[in-house]
Design a protein around this motif. Structure first.
Motif, PDB file in Angstrom:
ATOM      1  N   THR A   1       0.819  -1.200   0.000  1.00 20.98           N
ATOM      2  CA  THR A   1       0.000   0.000   0.000  1.00 20.98           C
ATOM      3  C   THR A   1       0.855   1.254   0.000  1.00 20.98           C
ATOM      4  OG1 THR A   1      -1.802   1.179   1.141  1.00 20.98           O
ATOM      5  CG2 THR A   1      -0.215   0.024   2.533  1.00 20.98           C
ATOM      6  N   PRO A   2       0.464   2.268  -0.770  1.00 26.04           N
ATOM      7  CA  PRO A   2       1.202   3.532  -0.776  1.00 26.04           C
ATOM      8  C   PRO A   2       0.772   4.424   0.386  1.00 26.04           C
ATOM      9  CG  PRO A   2      -0.559   3.646  -2.377  1.00 26.04           C
ATOM     10  CD  PRO A   2      -0.610   2.261  -1.780  1.00 26.04           C
ATOM     11  N   SER A   3       0.846   3.874   1.591  1.00 26.00           N
ATOM     12  CA  SER A   3       0.437   4.618   2.783  1.00 26.00           C
ATOM     13  C   SER A   3       0.983   3.963   4.034  1.00 26.00           C
ATOM     14  CB  SER A   3      -1.094   4.685   2.873  1.00 26.00           C
ATOM     15  OG  SER A   3      -1.484   5.171   4.138  1.00 26.00           O
ATOM     16  N   GLY A   4       1.867   4.680   4.731  1.00 25.22           N
ATOM     17  CA  GLY A   4       2.334   4.178   6.018  1.00 25.22           C
ATOM     18  C   GLY A   4       1.209   4.161   7.026  1.00 25.22           C
ATOM     19  N   SER A   5       0.282   5.090   6.874  1.00 26.08           N
ATOM     20  CA  SER A   5      -0.846   5.192   7.783  1.00 26.08           C
ATOM     21  C   SER A   5      -1.749   3.959   7.711  1.00 26.08           C
ATOM     22  CB  SER A   5      -1.637   6.460   7.443  1.00 26.08           C
ATOM     23  OG  SER A   5      -2.713   6.642   8.304  1.00 26.08           O
ATOM     24  N   CYS A   6      -2.115   3.563   6.498  1.00 23.03           N
ATOM     25  CA  CYS A   6      -3.001   2.407   6.341  1.00 23.03           C
ATOM     26  C   CYS A   6      -2.274   1.092   6.630  1.00 23.03           C
ATOM     27  CB  CYS A   6      -3.602   2.397   4.944  1.00 23.03           C
ATOM     28  SG  CYS A   6      -4.680   3.810   4.641  1.00 23.03           S
ATOM     29  N   ALA A   7      -1.003   1.019   6.258  1.00 24.07           N
ATOM     30  CA  ALA A   7      -0.230  -0.179   6.593  1.00 24.07           C
ATOM     31  C   ALA A   7      -0.127  -0.330   8.099  1.00 24.07           C
ATOM     32  CB  ALA A   7       1.170  -0.095   5.975  1.00 24.07           C
ATOM     33  N   GLY A   8       0.095   0.774   8.792  1.00 28.19           N
ATOM     34  CA  GLY A   8       0.175   0.734  10.248  1.00 28.19           C
ATOM     35  C   GLY A   8      -1.126   0.294  10.876  1.00 28.19           C
ATOM     36  N   SER A   9      -2.237   0.745  10.314  1.00 19.14           N
ATOM     37  CA  SER A   9      -3.539   0.342  10.836  1.00 19.14           C
ATOM     38  C   SER A   9      -3.742  -1.160  10.694  1.00 19.14           C
ATOM     39  CB  SER A   9      -4.650   1.091  10.100  1.00 19.14           C
ATOM     40  OG  SER A   9      -5.921   0.642  10.530  1.00 19.14           O
ATOM     41  N   ALA A  10      -3.448  -1.688   9.509  1.00 22.15           N
ATOM     42  CA  ALA A  10      -3.644  -3.122   9.267  1.00 22.15           C
ATOM     43  C   ALA A  10      -2.760  -3.965  10.187  1.00 22.15           C
ATOM     44  CB  ALA A  10      -3.358  -3.446   7.813  1.00 22.15           C
ATOM     45  N   ARG A  11      -1.540  -3.525  10.406  1.00 27.45           N
ATOM     46  CA  ARG A  11      -0.599  -4.327  11.185  1.00 27.45           C
ATOM     47  C   ARG A  11      -0.748  -4.180  12.692  1.00 27.45           C
ATOM     48  NH1 ARG A  11       4.631  -3.207   7.551  1.00 27.45           N
ATOM     49  NH2 ARG A  11       5.729  -3.020   9.523  1.00 27.45           N
ATOM     50  N   HIS A  12      -1.261  -3.048  13.142  1.00 24.87           N
ATOM     51  CA  HIS A  12      -1.291  -2.808  14.586  1.00 24.87           C
ATOM     52  C   HIS A  12      -2.690  -2.597  15.170  1.00 24.87           C
ATOM     53  CE1 HIS A  12       3.088  -2.503  14.827  1.00 24.87           C
ATOM     54  NE2 HIS A  12       3.038  -1.783  13.724  1.00 24.87           N
ATOM     55  N   GLN A  13      -3.645  -2.207  14.349  1.00 21.49           N
ATOM     56  CA  GLN A  13      -4.977  -1.933  14.882  1.00 21.49           C
ATOM     57  C   GLN A  13      -5.975  -3.054  14.644  1.00 21.49           C
ATOM     58  OE1 GLN A  13      -6.002   1.854  13.090  1.00 21.49           O
ATOM     59  NE2 GLN A  13      -5.070   3.008  14.765  1.00 21.49           N
ATOM     60  N   HIS A  14      -5.768  -3.821  13.584  1.00 26.69           N
ATOM     61  CA  HIS A  14      -6.739  -4.867  13.279  1.00 26.69           C
ATOM     62  C   HIS A  14      -6.818  -5.915  14.385  1.00 26.69           C
ATOM     63  CE1 HIS A  14      -7.211  -4.208   8.649  1.00 26.69           C
ATOM     64  NE2 HIS A  14      -7.400  -3.116   9.354  1.00 26.69           N
ATOM     65  N   GLY A  15      -5.684  -6.245  14.959  1.00 27.86           N
ATOM     66  CA  GLY A  15      -5.686  -7.201  16.073  1.00 27.86           C
ATOM     67  C   GLY A  15      -6.465  -6.679  17.265  1.00 27.86           C
ATOM     68  N   LEU A  16      -6.334  -5.387  17.545  1.00 22.89           N
ATOM     69  CA  LEU A  16      -7.063  -4.750  18.643  1.00 22.89           C
ATOM     70  C   LEU A  16      -8.567  -4.836  18.415  1.00 22.89           C
ATOM     71  CD1 LEU A  16      -7.137  -2.831  21.154  1.00 22.89           C
ATOM     72  CD2 LEU A  16      -6.990  -0.923  19.540  1.00 22.89           C
ATOM     73  N   VAL A  17      -8.996  -4.574  17.191  1.00 19.26           N
ATOM     74  CA  VAL A  17     -10.420  -4.634  16.861  1.00 19.26           C
ATOM     75  C   VAL A  17     -10.938  -6.065  16.987  1.00 19.26           C
ATOM     76  CG1 VAL A  17     -12.113  -4.325  15.003  1.00 19.26           C
ATOM     77  CG2 VAL A  17     -10.312  -2.612  15.361  1.00 19.26           C
ATOM     78  N   ALA A  18     -10.156  -7.021  16.487  1.00 12.17           N
ATOM     79  CA  ALA A  18     -10.578  -8.421  16.549  1.00 12.17           C
ATOM     80  C   ALA A  18     -10.704  -8.900  17.990  1.00 12.17           C
ATOM     81  CB  ALA A  18      -9.587  -9.295  15.780  1.00 12.17           C
ATOM     82  N   ARG A  19      -9.752  -8.525  18.832  1.00 10.06           N
ATOM     83  CA  ARG A  19      -9.813  -8.927  20.243  1.00 10.06           C
ATOM     84  C   ARG A  19     -11.028  -8.313  20.924  1.00 10.06           C
ATOM     85  NH1 ARG A  19      -4.250  -8.193  19.734  1.00 10.06           N
ATOM     86  NH2 ARG A  19      -4.341  -6.086  20.623  1.00 10.06           N
ATOM     87  N   ARG A  20     -11.346  -7.079  20.589  1.00  6.95           N
ATOM     88  CA  ARG A  20     -12.509  -6.428  21.187  1.00  6.95           C
ATOM     89  C   ARG A  20     -13.791  -7.158  20.798  1.00  6.95           C
ATOM     90  NH1 ARG A  20     -13.757  -1.424  23.399  1.00  6.95           N
ATOM     91  NH2 ARG A  20     -15.910  -0.718  23.076  1.00  6.95           N
ATOM     92  N   ALA A  21     -13.819  -7.669  19.576  1.00  5.53           N
ATOM     93  CA  ALA A  21     -15.000  -8.384  19.099  1.00  5.53           C
ATOM     94  C   ALA A  21     -15.030  -9.828  19.582  1.00  5.53           C
ATOM     95  CB  ALA A  21     -15.043  -8.354  17.580  1.00  5.53           C
ATOM     96  N   GLY A  22     -13.957 -10.245  20.260  1.00  2.00           N
ATOM     97  CA  GLY A  22     -13.884 -11.623  20.742  1.00  2.00           C
ATOM     98  C   GLY A  22     -13.683 -12.619  19.633  1.00  2.00           C
ATOM     99  N   GLU A  23     -13.070 -12.170  18.553  1.00  4.99           N
ATOM    100  CA  GLU A  23     -12.848 -13.040  17.407  1.00  4.99           C
ATOM    101  C   GLU A  23     -11.351 -13.265  17.204  1.00  4.99           C
ATOM    102  OE1 GLU A  23     -14.597 -11.304  13.996  1.00  4.99           O
ATOM    103  OE2 GLU A  23     -16.631 -11.262  14.832  1.00  4.99           O
ATOM    104  N   PRO A  24     -10.973 -14.466  16.807  1.00  9.09           N
ATOM    105  CA  PRO A  24      -9.568 -14.666  16.443  1.00  9.09           C
ATOM    106  C   PRO A  24      -9.291 -13.989  15.107  1.00  9.09           C
ATOM    107  CG  PRO A  24     -10.842 -16.634  15.954  1.00  9.09           C
ATOM    108  CD  PRO A  24     -11.777 -15.683  16.657  1.00  9.09           C
ATOM    109  N   LEU A  25      -8.184 -13.294  15.029  1.00  9.73           N
ATOM    110  CA  LEU A  25      -7.811 -12.687  13.760  1.00  9.73           C
ATOM    111  C   LEU A  25      -6.897 -13.656  13.027  1.00  9.73           C
ATOM    112  CD1 LEU A  25      -8.025 -10.076  12.048  1.00  9.73           C
ATOM    113  CD2 LEU A  25      -5.853  -9.363  13.050  1.00  9.73           C
ATOM    114  N   ASP A  26      -7.450 -14.296  12.004  1.00 13.18           N
ATOM    115  CA  ASP A  26      -6.642 -15.242  11.239  1.00 13.18           C
ATOM    116  C   ASP A  26      -5.431 -14.532  10.662  1.00 13.18           C
ATOM    117  OD1 ASP A  26      -8.447 -17.245  11.713  1.00 13.18           O
ATOM    118  OD2 ASP A  26      -9.610 -16.829   9.913  1.00 13.18           O
TER     119      ASP A  26
END
Length: 239
Positions: free
Chosen positions: A74-99
Motif C-alpha cells: 500500500t502507498p500509505s504508512g498510515s493504512c499499513a500501520g492500521s492493518a498491522r497494529h490496529q486490526h488485532g485490537l479490533v478483533a480482540r474487542r469483538a472476541g474473534e480470532p484474527l486469522d
C-alpha cells in the motif's frame, strides 16, 4: 508470490494517479499485482476516533478482500500501520480470532525489504525534499528506506528537510478537532520545506501531502507535492 495492492480510500477518491503509479512501478519490477475490487477502508478513521465496535465489520471486509494473498502493498504508512497494529485490537474487542492474513507492507518496505531493490529505474530531474510521515516513521519504522530509493533516482537532487521528524499537523480528525494547532504545525513544516529550495515535496502518505500542500499553495510557494510512488514510477519517457 501473490501480491495485492491496497490503494487506500484517500488515493481512490482524491489521488487516483498514485494508485496507477504503484501498478506501473511494480510491473516494471516484474511484480504482477492484483487489485481486489472488494477492498474498502482499512478501518483506521473509526479506530482512531474510538469507534472500535463500528470498525469490526470493516476489518472483517478487509480480511475477506485480501484472503489468499501472500502480501499486500500500500502507498500509505498510515493504512499499513492500521492493518498491522490496529486490526488485532479490533478483533480482540469483538472476541474473534484474527486469522493470520497476508502481511501488509508500506511501499518502500516492500521495494527494499521484499524485492531487495533501491534503484527502480526512475528518472526525475528535480530538486526534491522528503517528509517522513508519522505512521511510517514511528509505527512502522521504515527508517531511511524512502531516502535510499530517492537517492537512486536519476536526475533527482535530494535536499535535507530540517526538523523532518516533526509532525505536519494533519493527523486525520486531529486537523478538524484542533484546526488552529494543526495549521500552526503545518505552517512550521511548510516553512522548512520552502527553506530547502526544493521544487517538489515528497512523502509516503497523500493525506499529509494534502495538508502541507494546501498550505504551500495558499502561500504561493511554487512548491508542488508528489507521492513517493509517483516519483519512483517516473521515467525519461515522462520527462
Amino acid at each position: 508470490m501473490k501480491v495485492a495492492v491496497l490503494v487506500t480510500c484517500i488515493n481512490d477518491a482524491l489521488f487516483p494517479e498514485t494508485g496507477k503509479a504503484v501498478f506501473r512501478l511494480l510491473r516494471r519490477l516484474g511484480v504482477d499485482a492484483d487489485f481486489p475490487a472488494a477492498q474498502t477502508c482499512c478501518a483506521q478513521p473509526m479506530v482512531n476516533t474510538g469507534y472500535l465496535d463500528e470498525a469490526v465489520p470493516v476489518v472483517r471486509a478487509f480480511a475477506r478482500a485480501f484472503a489468499g494473498y501472500d502480501c499486500v502493498v500500500t502507498p500509505s504508512g498510515s493504512c499499513a500501520g492500521s492493518a498491522r497494529h490496529q486490526h488485532g485490537l479490533v478483533a480482540r474487542r469483538a472476541g474473534e480470532p484474527l486469522d493470520r492474513g497476508p502481511k501488509v507492507y508500506e511501499l518502500s518496505e516492500f521495494l527494499v525489504d521484499v524485492l531487495g531493490v533501491t534503484d527502480v529505474g526512475a528518472y526525475f530531474p528535480h530538486r526534491v525534499t522528503y517528509h517522513p510521515t508519522c505512521h511510517s516513521l514511528r509505527m512502522l519504522g521504515v527508517g531511511d528506506k524512502p531516502l535510499r530509493l530517492l537517492r537512486a533516482v536519476r536526475g533527482l537532487d535530494l535536499a535535507e528537510l530540517p526538523a523532518a521528524d516533526e509532525c505536519c499537523g494533519f493527523g486525520g480528525t486531529f486537523a478538524v478537532k484542533n484546526a488552529e494547532t494543526s495549521t500552526a504545525m503545518g505552517a512550521d513544516k511548510a516553512r522548512h520545506v520552502r527553506g530547502t529550495g526544493a521544487e517538489v515535496l515528497v512523502a509516503g502518505d497523500n493525506s499529509c501531502l494534502l495538508h502541507i500542500g494546501g498550505l504551500l499553495s495558499r502561500q504561493r510557494s511554487g512548491v508542488r507535492v508528489l507521492h513517493l510512488a509517483d516519483v519512483l514510477a517516473s521515467t525519461e519517457e515522462d520527462a
